[in-house]
Design a protein around this motif. Sequence first.
Motif, PDB file in Angstrom:
ATOM      1  N   GLU A 458      28.194  10.973 -19.199  1.00 42.02           N
ATOM      2  CA  GLU A 458      27.680  10.095 -18.152  1.00 42.02           C
ATOM      3  C   GLU A 458      26.165   9.941 -18.233  1.00 42.02           C
ATOM      4  O   GLU A 458      25.611   9.027 -17.628  1.00 42.02           O
ATOM      5  CB  GLU A 458      28.049  10.657 -16.774  1.00 42.02           C
ATOM      6  CG  GLU A 458      29.550  10.760 -16.526  1.00 42.02           C
ATOM      7  CD  GLU A 458      29.859  11.431 -15.194  1.00 42.02           C
ATOM      8  OE1 GLU A 458      28.881  11.818 -14.493  1.00 42.02           O
ATOM      9  OE2 GLU A 458      31.044  11.571 -14.852  1.00 42.02           O
ATOM     10  N   GLY A 459      25.495  10.828 -18.949  1.00 43.83           N
ATOM     11  CA  GLY A 459      24.037  10.841 -18.959  1.00 43.83           C
ATOM     12  C   GLY A 459      23.410   9.751 -19.799  1.00 43.83           C
ATOM     13  O   GLY A 459      24.036   9.173 -20.688  1.00 43.83           O
ATOM     14  N   GLU A 460      22.153   9.483 -19.503  1.00 43.00           N
ATOM     15  CA  GLU A 460      21.365   8.532 -20.285  1.00 43.00           C
ATOM     16  C   GLU A 460      20.904   9.157 -21.597  1.00 43.00           C
ATOM     17  O   GLU A 460      20.573   8.445 -22.550  1.00 43.00           O
ATOM     18  CB  GLU A 460      20.134   8.090 -19.492  1.00 43.00           C
ATOM     19  CG  GLU A 460      20.428   7.343 -18.208  1.00 43.00           C
ATOM     20  CD  GLU A 460      19.150   7.075 -17.445  1.00 43.00           C
ATOM     21  OE1 GLU A 460      18.204   6.521 -18.066  1.00 43.00           O
ATOM     22  OE2 GLU A 460      19.075   7.432 -16.254  1.00 43.00           O
ATOM     23  N   TYR A 461      20.872  10.485 -21.613  1.00 44.26           N
ATOM     24  CA  TYR A 461      20.413  11.195 -22.806  1.00 44.26           C
ATOM     25  C   TYR A 461      21.465  12.208 -23.234  1.00 44.26           C
ATOM     26  O   TYR A 461      22.099  12.866 -22.399  1.00 44.26           O
ATOM     27  CB  TYR A 461      19.071  11.896 -22.544  1.00 44.26           C
ATOM     28  CG  TYR A 461      17.957  10.902 -22.335  1.00 44.26           C
ATOM     29  CD1 TYR A 461      17.201  10.439 -23.410  1.00 44.26           C
ATOM     30  CD2 TYR A 461      17.701  10.390 -21.071  1.00 44.26           C
ATOM     31  CE1 TYR A 461      16.205   9.491 -23.223  1.00 44.26           C
ATOM     32  CE2 TYR A 461      16.707   9.437 -20.875  1.00 44.26           C
ATOM     33  CZ  TYR A 461      15.965   8.989 -21.958  1.00 44.26           C
ATOM     34  OH  TYR A 461      14.992   8.043 -21.774  1.00 44.26           O
ATOM     35  N   ILE A 462      21.619  12.306 -24.546  1.00 44.49           N
ATOM     36  CA  ILE A 462      22.585  13.233 -25.131  1.00 44.49           C
ATOM     37  C   ILE A 462      21.842  14.418 -25.715  1.00 44.49           C
ATOM     38  O   ILE A 462      20.825  14.257 -26.399  1.00 44.49           O
ATOM     39  CB  ILE A 462      23.403  12.536 -26.250  1.00 44.49           C
ATOM     40  CG1 ILE A 462      24.120  11.304 -25.692  1.00 44.49           C
ATOM     41  CG2 ILE A 462      24.379  13.513 -26.882  1.00 44.49           C
ATOM     42  CD1 ILE A 462      25.095  11.601 -24.571  1.00 44.49           C
ATOM     43  N   VAL A 552      18.724  12.879 -27.889  1.00 47.72           N
ATOM     44  CA  VAL A 552      18.524  11.479 -28.244  1.00 47.72           C
ATOM     45  C   VAL A 552      19.036  10.623 -27.090  1.00 47.72           C
ATOM     46  O   VAL A 552      19.961  11.022 -26.364  1.00 47.72           O
ATOM     47  CB  VAL A 552      19.275  11.133 -29.554  1.00 47.72           C
ATOM     48  CG1 VAL A 552      20.774  11.312 -29.392  1.00 47.72           C
ATOM     49  CG2 VAL A 552      18.944   9.728 -30.041  1.00 47.72           C
ATOM     50  N   ALA A 553      18.426   9.471 -26.905  1.00 49.28           N
ATOM     51  CA  ALA A 553      18.929   8.534 -25.898  1.00 49.28           C
ATOM     52  C   ALA A 553      20.329   8.080 -26.293  1.00 49.28           C
ATOM     53  O   ALA A 553      20.584   7.789 -27.459  1.00 49.28           O
ATOM     54  CB  ALA A 553      17.997   7.334 -25.787  1.00 49.28           C
ATOM     55  N   LYS A 554      21.253   8.043 -25.335  1.00 52.98           N
ATOM     56  CA  LYS A 554      22.638   7.667 -25.653  1.00 52.98           C
ATOM     57  C   LYS A 554      22.701   6.267 -26.263  1.00 52.98           C
ATOM     58  O   LYS A 554      23.505   6.009 -27.167  1.00 52.98           O
ATOM     59  CB  LYS A 554      23.522   7.751 -24.405  1.00 52.98           C
ATOM     60  CG  LYS A 554      24.996   7.469 -24.710  1.00 52.98           C
ATOM     61  CD  LYS A 554      25.918   7.906 -23.581  1.00 52.98           C
ATOM     62  CE  LYS A 554      25.706   7.106 -22.329  1.00 52.98           C
ATOM     63  NZ  LYS A 554      26.701   7.446 -21.274  1.00 52.98           N
ATOM     64  N   GLU A 555      21.855   5.382 -25.795  1.00 51.15           N
ATOM     65  CA  GLU A 555      21.828   4.024 -26.334  1.00 51.15           C
ATOM     66  C   GLU A 555      21.512   4.046 -27.828  1.00 51.15           C
ATOM     67  O   GLU A 555      22.126   3.317 -28.616  1.00 51.15           O
ATOM     68  CB  GLU A 555      20.779   3.196 -25.591  1.00 51.15           C
ATOM     69  CG  GLU A 555      20.664   1.763 -26.083  1.00 51.15           C
ATOM     70  CD  GLU A 555      19.571   0.988 -25.370  1.00 51.15           C
ATOM     71  OE1 GLU A 555      19.360  -0.186 -25.712  1.00 51.15           O
ATOM     72  OE2 GLU A 555      18.915   1.570 -24.472  1.00 51.15           O
ATOM     73  N   LEU A 556      20.549   4.897 -28.234  1.00 53.74           N
ATOM     74  CA  LEU A 556      20.194   4.990 -29.656  1.00 53.74           C
ATOM     75  C   LEU A 556      21.291   5.684 -30.452  1.00 53.74           C
ATOM     76  O   LEU A 556      21.505   5.365 -31.631  1.00 53.74           O
ATOM     77  CB  LEU A 556      18.878   5.757 -29.825  1.00 53.74           C
ATOM     78  CG  LEU A 556      17.599   5.063 -29.372  1.00 53.74           C
ATOM     79  CD1 LEU A 556      16.385   5.906 -29.733  1.00 53.74           C
ATOM     80  CD2 LEU A 556      17.486   3.685 -29.983  1.00 53.74           C
ATOM     81  N   TYR A 557      21.949   6.635 -29.814  1.00 51.05           N
ATOM     82  CA  TYR A 557      23.029   7.362 -30.494  1.00 51.05           C
ATOM     83  C   TYR A 557      24.048   6.375 -31.050  1.00 51.05           C
ATOM     84  O   TYR A 557      24.442   6.442 -32.224  1.00 51.05           O
ATOM     85  CB  TYR A 557      23.684   8.338 -29.519  1.00 51.05           C
ATOM     86  CG  TYR A 557      24.705   9.260 -30.159  1.00 51.05           C
ATOM     87  CD1 TYR A 557      24.320  10.498 -30.649  1.00 51.05           C
ATOM     88  CD2 TYR A 557      26.050   8.903 -30.255  1.00 51.05           C
ATOM     89  CE1 TYR A 557      25.249  11.363 -31.229  1.00 51.05           C
ATOM     90  CE2 TYR A 557      26.978   9.745 -30.832  1.00 51.05           C
ATOM     91  CZ  TYR A 557      26.578  10.980 -31.311  1.00 51.05           C
ATOM     92  OH  TYR A 557      27.509  11.823 -31.893  1.00 51.05           O
ATOM     93  N   TRP A 558      24.464   5.432 -30.204  1.00 48.11           N
ATOM     94  CA  TRP A 558      25.476   4.474 -30.641  1.00 48.11           C
ATOM     95  C   TRP A 558      24.866   3.318 -31.428  1.00 48.11           C
ATOM     96  O   TRP A 558      25.552   2.678 -32.230  1.00 48.11           O
ATOM     97  CB  TRP A 558      26.254   3.946 -29.448  1.00 48.11           C
ATOM     98  CG  TRP A 558      27.114   4.994 -28.804  1.00 48.11           C
ATOM     99  CD1 TRP A 558      27.075   5.413 -27.510  1.00 48.11           C
ATOM    100  CD2 TRP A 558      28.137   5.773 -29.442  1.00 48.11           C
ATOM    101  NE1 TRP A 558      27.999   6.401 -27.290  1.00 48.11           N
ATOM    102  CE2 TRP A 558      28.673   6.638 -28.469  1.00 48.11           C
ATOM    103  CE3 TRP A 558      28.646   5.827 -30.737  1.00 48.11           C
ATOM    104  CZ2 TRP A 558      29.690   7.549 -28.742  1.00 48.11           C
ATOM    105  CZ3 TRP A 558      29.666   6.739 -31.022  1.00 48.11           C
ATOM    106  CH2 TRP A 558      30.171   7.577 -30.022  1.00 48.11           C
TER     107      TRP A 558
END
Length: 652
Positions: A458-462, A552-558
């Motif tokens: 659920e977080g913005e950061y992983i 890492v930011a979840k957005e960047l992860y994907w």
Amino acid sequence: MDNMDYKQAYEKEHIKCADLAGRVAELEEKNDELNFKLNRIRNNPLWKISAPLRRVMHYCIRQRGRLKNCGNLRGVWAKIKYKEREREAMTRYGTASFPDEKRRKEETETVFPHMVKISILVPLWNNQREFQIQMLDSVMNQTYGNWELCLADGSDDEHGYMGEICKEYAARADGRIVYKKLEKNGGISGNTNECLKLATGEYIGLLDQDDILHPSVLYEYVKVINEQGADYIYCDETTFKNNDINKMLTMHFKPDYAVDNLRANNYICHFSVFHRHLLDGDELFRSKYDGSQDHDMILRLTDRAENIVHVPKLMYYWRSHAGSVASGIEAKTYAIDAAKGAVAEHLRNHGFGHFRITSTRAFETIFKISYQIAGSPKISIVIANKDHESDLRRCITSILEKSTYDNYEIIVVENNSETPEIWEYYEKLRGDGRVKVVTYEGSFNYSAVNNLGVREAEGEYILLLNNDTQVITVNWMEELLMYAQREDVGAVGAKLYYGDKTIQHAGVVLALGAHRTAGHSHYGQHRENLGYMGRLCYAQNVSAVTGACLMVAKELYWKVGGLDESFAVSLNDVDFCIKLREAGYLNVFTPFAELYHFESVSRGLDDQGEKAERYEEESARFRAKWKAVLEKGDPYYNVNFSLDRSDFSLKV
């Protein structure tokens, strides 16, 4: 006090003095006896033979009492071998590296498509005669001839020989030396700016009055200007003593341009040459930053540069003598405040409104920069797990009990556990709203397991975290998050230790190690070690960080496709970081987030049996996938360092 009292007091003091004199005589006799024994020891052949061993031990003791670094014969021997390799390598970088007659002829006769004119600025003030002559000779002896030496002299009347020497050299320099005697000394900044007014070159170079240039440095710089379009160039450097560049104190082999390194530490320093279009007006140095005027200038000009090129060759010789910064920052304590001010202005220019700059234990002008965290974003900590209840319990307990950041969730990704203890622990965890357990079906695949955990996040950061870790630094999440929040940053990694407090991870170097895939720098060194040129003491850019603790930011992860599931066990984290780097993001290692990592407890070592075969296969695919990247070399690890060792040993 009557006469009788005075007499009694005098007699008491006289007795005390007599006793003291007797004690002194006794100590002198004992001292003579000890000196006699000491001389016998010193004249003993065994004592002389063991001198190198004692020097190493004394060195270890001086290094903050870090006896664990070399407190046994194995450690002592390792230190001796390191020093031997360093001395052997050092012989290649002094006068032995100067061009021979054939090479000098080739360099001198080389005609580049663009024979740029380089104006070298040297502010003068009361220089020693010998230093002045050696500096001038090093410019006159350059193999590349299209240079201009601009000298602005603020020396007092007692140092009138400065002008005489400069005029003598100018008379035989074919008009390439321009000298101006200043009416008054304007300090380093003022005198350098006066030099700039004399310059007519397309490129500007900065040389200190008591330092020495390698004969080929201008040739090498013009070469990269022509081949790579460089508009800012720097090289490796060394400090030396006793007027002999072969007597080196410290050799600094630098990384390529790294903005986080530069903010924390003026690692670029010498020999800076840049296109004059990078200047904003006629001011090069700003007097308000005297003492760290070069750090301020480098920060400003590299911001404007389009192609910063590092020439990984030792070509600048920085003299260490009383009064020079090279001999110790205590010679110029005002440089500390000036450096902090320069970095602060740079950060504000980059949009950072709130931050804190503090000195580190490495050096007063090597900084820790604490960025303000925006808001309180949720962090999802993803932990892959199979059995090993005690390891997982230790990991999660340390997170829950030690962490000062409170907006987080823990996602345990269960994969084929068999022991009853772990299932009992899972039941207990389900009672804590901060923790959830999800199940991955199928054989172990580290990448796939973590990708599932991130999908559930659920977080913005992983925050990928191994189950065999334990939190040390209470604000570890904040230290990682302050970098992960930056728009230019991809992955952020922590400093990890084994249980004996030796380093397991302090950043990943590409092609390091026997498999030429990737390895950890400073591996196995003690926790208190400062690292190569203080690099264990400040946040810096690296090619990759370990997935054992990676934010890492979840957005960047994907955005980069998550972890590549074709790397089932090994090198998936390095592959992920390279994907981020290739997408234009910086990866950061910070030593201020610290954890224990009891590596391989949960899955065993990679160099045994089937695991060794699997690692070989994954290594081969990694080398094939990133062939061009590996061949180019790690930009944050100097090519002069050995890829066989992780201790920044030089190639021999």
